[in-house]
Scaffold this motif. Structure first.
Motif, PDB file in Angstrom:
ATOM      1  N   GLY A  69       0.846  -1.211   0.000  1.00 45.41           N
ATOM      2  CA  GLY A  69       0.000   0.000   0.000  1.00 45.41           C
ATOM      3  C   GLY A  69       0.864   1.237   0.000  1.00 45.41           C
ATOM      4  N   ASN A  70       1.154   1.739   1.219  1.00 47.92           N
ATOM      5  CA  ASN A  70       2.059   2.891   1.341  1.00 47.92           C
ATOM      6  C   ASN A  70       3.429   2.561   0.766  1.00 47.92           C
ATOM      7  OD1 ASN A  70       0.402   4.700   2.799  1.00 47.92           O
ATOM      8  ND2 ASN A  70       0.764   3.499   4.655  1.00 47.92           N
ATOM      9  N   THR A  71       3.770   1.284   0.863  1.00 51.22           N
ATOM     10  CA  THR A  71       5.087   0.823   0.437  1.00 51.22           C
ATOM     11  C   THR A  71       4.959  -0.611  -0.049  1.00 51.22           C
ATOM     12  OG1 THR A  71       7.423   0.712   1.145  1.00 51.22           O
ATOM     13  CG2 THR A  71       5.751   0.012   2.747  1.00 51.22           C
ATOM     14  N   SER A  72       6.031  -1.235  -0.424  1.00 55.07           N
ATOM     15  CA  SER A  72       5.935  -2.616  -0.923  1.00 55.07           C
ATOM     16  C   SER A  72       5.581  -3.549   0.233  1.00 55.07           C
ATOM     17  CB  SER A  72       7.291  -3.036  -1.512  1.00 55.07           C
ATOM     18  OG  SER A  72       8.239  -3.177  -0.445  1.00 55.07           O
ATOM     19  N   GLY A  73       5.157  -4.738  -0.123  1.00 53.77           N
ATOM     20  CA  GLY A  73       4.830  -5.710   0.924  1.00 53.77           C
ATOM     21  C   GLY A  73       6.046  -6.044   1.765  1.00 53.77           C
ATOM     22  N   ASP A  74       7.210  -6.184   1.137  1.00 51.74           N
ATOM     23  CA  ASP A  74       8.430  -6.503   1.897  1.00 51.74           C
ATOM     24  C   ASP A  74       8.837  -5.358   2.821  1.00 51.74           C
ATOM     25  OD1 ASP A  74      10.233  -8.590  -0.550  1.00 51.74           O
ATOM     26  OD2 ASP A  74       8.471  -8.938   0.726  1.00 51.74           O
ATOM     27  N   HIS A  75       8.762  -4.112   2.311  1.00 50.20           N
ATOM     28  CA  HIS A  75       9.097  -2.982   3.193  1.00 50.20           C
ATOM     29  C   HIS A  75       8.111  -2.915   4.359  1.00 50.20           C
ATOM     30  CE1 HIS A  75      12.553  -1.111   1.443  1.00 50.20           C
ATOM     31  NE2 HIS A  75      11.961  -0.760   0.306  1.00 50.20           N
ATOM     32  N   ALA A  76       6.834  -3.133   4.068  1.00 49.40           N
ATOM     33  CA  ALA A  76       5.834  -3.093   5.144  1.00 49.40           C
ATOM     34  C   ALA A  76       6.164  -4.131   6.204  1.00 49.40           C
ATOM     35  CB  ALA A  76       4.437  -3.334   4.569  1.00 49.40           C
ATOM     36  N   THR A  77       6.590  -5.303   5.765  1.00 50.24           N
ATOM     37  CA  THR A  77       6.922  -6.366   6.725  1.00 50.24           C
ATOM     38  C   THR A  77       8.161  -6.010   7.529  1.00 50.24           C
ATOM     39  OG1 THR A  77       5.958  -7.945   5.155  1.00 50.24           O
ATOM     40  CG2 THR A  77       7.296  -8.851   6.959  1.00 50.24           C
ATOM     41  N   ARG A  78       9.182  -5.491   6.844  1.00 54.64           N
ATOM     42  CA  ARG A  78      10.391  -5.094   7.596  1.00 54.64           C
ATOM     43  C   ARG A  78      10.077  -3.935   8.543  1.00 54.64           C
ATOM     44  NH1 ARG A  78      13.230  -6.843   2.807  1.00 54.64           N
ATOM     45  NH2 ARG A  78      12.780  -4.899   1.693  1.00 54.64           N
ATOM     46  N   ASN A  79       9.200  -3.035   8.143  1.00 56.30           N
ATOM     47  CA  ASN A  79       8.830  -1.910   9.023  1.00 56.30           C
ATOM     48  C   ASN A  79       8.110  -2.424  10.261  1.00 56.30           C
ATOM     49  OD1 ASN A  79       9.915  -0.148   7.175  1.00 56.30           O
ATOM     50  ND2 ASN A  79       7.940   0.410   6.258  1.00 56.30           N
ATOM     51  N   LEU A  80       7.235  -3.393  10.067  1.00 56.31           N
ATOM     52  CA  LEU A  80       6.504  -3.937  11.214  1.00 56.31           C
ATOM     53  C   LEU A  80       7.474  -4.625  12.170  1.00 56.31           C
ATOM     54  CD1 LEU A  80       3.797  -4.484  12.618  1.00 56.31           C
ATOM     55  CD2 LEU A  80       3.643  -6.596  11.292  1.00 56.31           C
ATOM     56  N   LEU A  81       8.387  -5.414  11.630  1.00 58.77           N
ATOM     57  CA  LEU A  81       9.364  -6.094  12.496  1.00 58.77           C
ATOM     58  C   LEU A  81      10.247  -5.073  13.208  1.00 58.77           C
ATOM     59  CD1 LEU A  81      10.456  -9.111  10.248  1.00 58.77           C
ATOM     60  CD2 LEU A  81       8.751  -9.063  12.076  1.00 58.77           C
ATOM     61  N   THR A  82      10.597  -4.000  12.509  1.00 57.79           N
ATOM     62  CA  THR A  82      11.406  -2.935  13.125  1.00 57.79           C
ATOM     63  C   THR A  82      10.665  -2.330  14.312  1.00 57.79           C
ATOM     64  OG1 THR A  82      12.497  -2.371  11.022  1.00 57.79           O
ATOM     65  CG2 THR A  82      12.456  -0.657  12.717  1.00 57.79           C
ATOM     66  N   LEU A  83       9.384  -2.002  14.120  1.00 55.53           N
ATOM     67  CA  LEU A  83       8.602  -1.354  15.180  1.00 55.53           C
ATOM     68  C   LEU A  83       8.385  -2.279  16.355  1.00 55.53           C
ATOM     69  CD1 LEU A  83       6.939   1.143  16.088  1.00 55.53           C
ATOM     70  CD2 LEU A  83       4.942   0.056  14.993  1.00 55.53           C
ATOM     71  N   VAL A  84       7.999  -3.521  16.074  1.00 51.74           N
ATOM     72  CA  VAL A  84       7.712  -4.472  17.151  1.00 51.74           C
ATOM     73  C   VAL A  84       8.982  -4.778  17.948  1.00 51.74           C
ATOM     74  CG1 VAL A  84       7.005  -6.869  17.582  1.00 51.74           C
ATOM     75  CG2 VAL A  84       5.663  -5.440  16.040  1.00 51.74           C
ATOM     76  N   ALA A  85      10.122  -4.857  17.246  1.00 49.87           N
ATOM     77  CA  ALA A  85      11.403  -5.099  17.941  1.00 49.87           C
ATOM     78  C   ALA A  85      11.763  -3.895  18.806  1.00 49.87           C
ATOM     79  CB  ALA A  85      12.509  -5.369  16.927  1.00 49.87           C
ATOM     80  N   ALA A  86      11.553  -2.701  18.270  1.00 49.03           N
ATOM     81  CA  ALA A  86      11.866  -1.485  19.054  1.00 49.03           C
ATOM     82  C   ALA A  86      11.012  -1.434  20.319  1.00 49.03           C
ATOM     83  CB  ALA A  86      11.619  -0.248  18.201  1.00 49.03           C
TER      84      ALA A  86
END
Ligand code: RIB
Ligand code: CA
Length: 371
Positions: A69-86
């Motif tokens: 949507g806002n970004t590719s599916g892979d970027h969205a997934t890496r962003n989610l993992l980044t946020l949840v890890a933070a």
């Protein structure tokens, strides 16, 4: 002698009849403390929403699915993992759609959310081993968690595919989706971004048996923050999440200001997340909703009729209504019956939220996000 006022009176009579049998009003619904699963195209406002949800003490988050949507599916997934890890948390994450159902993927989200979807706040994350069947994950969550709410913060591609593959599991499930607009648009003058990105997905959702609640642009554009103040308060959290959100939100606001949206900033997904847990803060109303799916000027436009007069032309075409008009002046013609029959042909297919209590939404958002 039939007069135009008679048509209004006829519609009013039908209105009274239908309202008398309408579903109970939404007013007074308590906060659903049932489990939720979040479907996200995590961009910057998604990150604010998810951080707020992570801080809700009495809500069980059973997992996340990601969607293009806002970004590719892979970027969205890496962003989610980044946020949840933070946040020092761990949740089941399932990778979802990389493309819309039918149309080509829009890549314009990068202009607002940056090339990675979080304005370079994304951190390295291994997504190779993650499950990739988001429709199955949504359906499993519905089976295993009675009273589930699906909070959809991006295009509805995963939800639509789950409906197609698991209709029985998805029937009756509450879906709170940020999307659509009765007036205006933010991707085009007539289309809101999530629906523009995949209009076919909304069409499938509206044709389903899900309990659909659309938090529209009309509502979320009412909920705005002072960006400089929010950035300062995020920084004062003093943790990795605050730093991530302050960095990405700052760039998000600057990008919007470059597009001429100076002043206060909307936080669409955060408003939808608060509504999902506090539906009394929104004026949900039953409506007939249709969406333009062809890839032209009106791609993604949602036509929303929350009153009876507007439902009729959404159901009957001009040929039918003109034939009615021809008969309207004939003694003995029964306009009430004719209009009533039209209205009963297509029942409402969604609850639309066109208004939000901005003050209450912001109080809850800031109370729980900015310790
Ligand atoms: O129109 C706003 C929506 O589009 C939000 O979900 C934002 O993240 C983008 O996906
Ligand atoms: Ca989003």
């Amino acid at each position: 002698m039939f007069r135009p006022g008679h048509l209004i009176a006829a519609i009013a009579l039908v209105a009274i009849a239908l309202v008398a049998f309408a579903a109970p009003t939404q007013a007074g619904r308590k906060q659903p403390t049932g489990p939720i699963i979040v479907d996200t195209d995590i961009g910057v406002d998604d990150a604010l929403a998810i951080t707020w949800l992570l801080g809700q003490p009495n809500v069980e988050i059973v997992g996340f699915t990601t969607v293009v949507g806002n970004t590719s599916g892979d970027h969205a997934t890496r962003n989610l993992l980044t946020l949840v890890a933070a946040a020092g948390e761990q949740y089941p994450v399932t990778v979802g759609a990389a493309d819309p159902l039918e149309l080509s993927r829009t890549r314009t989200g990068a202009l607002i959310h940056g090339p990675d979807g979080l304005w370079f706040a994304q951190r390295p994350a291994d997504i190779a081993g993650l499950p990739t069947d988001a429709p199955a994950a949504l359906a499993a969550a519905a089976r295993e968690h009675p009273g589930l709410t699906i909070v959809a913060l991006g295009p509805l591609t995963n939800v639509a595919r789950a409906i197609a593959a698991y209709p029985a599991d998805m029937a009756g499930v509450r879906l709170v989706a940020l999307g659509g607009a009765q007036r205006g648009g933010n991707r085009t003058p007539v289309a809101e971004f999530n629906i523009y990105a995949d209009p076919d997905a909304l069409a499938a959702v509206l044709a389903s048996d899900m309990q659909v609640e659309l938090v529209t642009l009309d509502a979320f554009s009412q909920v705005t923050v002072n960006p400089e103040q929010l950035i300062r308060r995020l920084g004062r959290r003093g943790d990795a999440v605050g730093a991530l959100l302050a960095q990405s939100f700052g760039a998000y606001v600057r990008a919007q200001q470059m597009q001429g949206e100076a002043g206060r900033a909307a936080i669409p997904d955060a408003a939808a997340a608060v509504y999902a847990l506090y539906p009394d803060l929104g004026g949900a109303q039953s409506a007939l909703v249709k969406v333009v799916v062809d890839d032209g000027l009106a791609r993604g436009q949602t036509v929303i009729a929350a009153d009876l007069a507007n439902r009729i032309p959404m159901i009957a075409d001009d040929a039918e209504l003109s034939a009615l008009a021809d008969q309207a002046f004939t003694p003995g013609s029964d306009m009430n019956a004719a209009l009533g029959a039209i209205l009963l042909r297509e029942p409402d297919n969604a609850q639309v939220i066109l208004d939000l209590d901005e003050g209450a939404v912001l109080r809850l958002f800031e109370r729980d996000l900015l310790r």
